[in-house]
Enzyme design. Sequence first.
Site, PDB file in Angstrom:
ATOM      1  N   ASP A 289     -51.741  23.526 111.143  1.00 23.29           N
ATOM      2  CA  ASP A 289     -53.160  23.760 110.867  1.00 23.29           C
ATOM      3  C   ASP A 289     -53.597  25.077 111.499  1.00 23.29           C
ATOM      4  OD1 ASP A 289     -55.924  23.772 110.689  1.00 23.29           O
ATOM      5  OD2 ASP A 289     -56.133  21.647 111.178  1.00 23.29           O
TER       6      ASP A 289
ATOM      7  N   CYS B   8     -62.142  17.429 109.268  1.00 19.97           N
ATOM      8  CA  CYS B   8     -62.519  18.851 109.382  1.00 19.97           C
ATOM      9  C   CYS B   8     -63.821  18.974 110.175  1.00 19.97           C
ATOM     10  CB  CYS B   8     -62.623  19.496 108.002  1.00 19.97           C
ATOM     11  SG  CYS B   8     -61.199  19.261 106.938  1.00 19.97           S
TER      12      CYS B   8
ATOM     13  N   HIS C 153     -53.817  21.899 107.476  1.00 18.90           N
ATOM     14  CA  HIS C 153     -55.215  21.510 107.559  1.00 18.90           C
ATOM     15  C   HIS C 153     -55.588  20.749 106.290  1.00 18.90           C
ATOM     16  CE1 HIS C 153     -59.268  21.623 109.069  1.00 18.90           C
ATOM     17  NE2 HIS C 153     -59.704  22.049 107.893  1.00 18.90           N
TER      18      HIS C 153
END
Length: 248
Positions: free
Chosen positions: A186, A128, A219
Amino acid sequence: MSLGMKLREDEVPVPAPGGAIRSVVLRPLGDDPLPGVLLYTDIFQLTESTLRTARRLASAGFVVCVPEIYPHGDLAGVALEFDDDGKRAGLAGAAATTTAQFDADRVAVLDYLERRADTTTLFATGFCIGGHLAFRAALDPRVAATVCFYPTGLHNGALGADADAGSLALAASIGGRLMIVFGAQDPHVPAAARVEILSALYTAGLEDLELHVYAGGEHAFMRDVGARHDPVLTDLALTEAVSFFTAR
């Protein structure tokens, strides 16, 4: 991945200009020199979830250093929960941290890894926001290979307190090997953003790189807490990362 590997795990205060960076260092038992990996967490810092991933990576034959990404403010020493309050706190920590601060801490951690008697080649990885930070670590000539897992803000430059850290604009200075992993589902890095990243990297001359887009991956699919987790894709991604770091 190695089987039956015993690990040593230590909490280490890494010296830095802004104050010591609380870090966890993991490595297989023994003192044989091994590649060193700077592993950046997501916004939740040193959670057990991230440390489980770090342990898996270390068991493949690496000295893994996992620093806090907010080591100098109110979140120093805090592992955030994977809930709304934790997310708000993590995002606030990012918003209070400039790219210059992130970069200064990265130099400090790489200096620490380089000084260790049990490290050889230096690598970087992250998840991330940590994937974006790993990309910036790739700008350091000491980093021989980097794996960025679903890096956020890379396509538009958003990083912490800065609306545009200019990370992609610096891509031509990356001298090591680069691998980027995305989940196809994502929303933070949708298809258009992935195309933008790849186009910028190719334009910068980084044509010899790896891009993995996993069908169905959301994600943070590697975070082993919550509904997004995909254990099959996680195993695949870690196996690919180890293979990439060890140059197959």
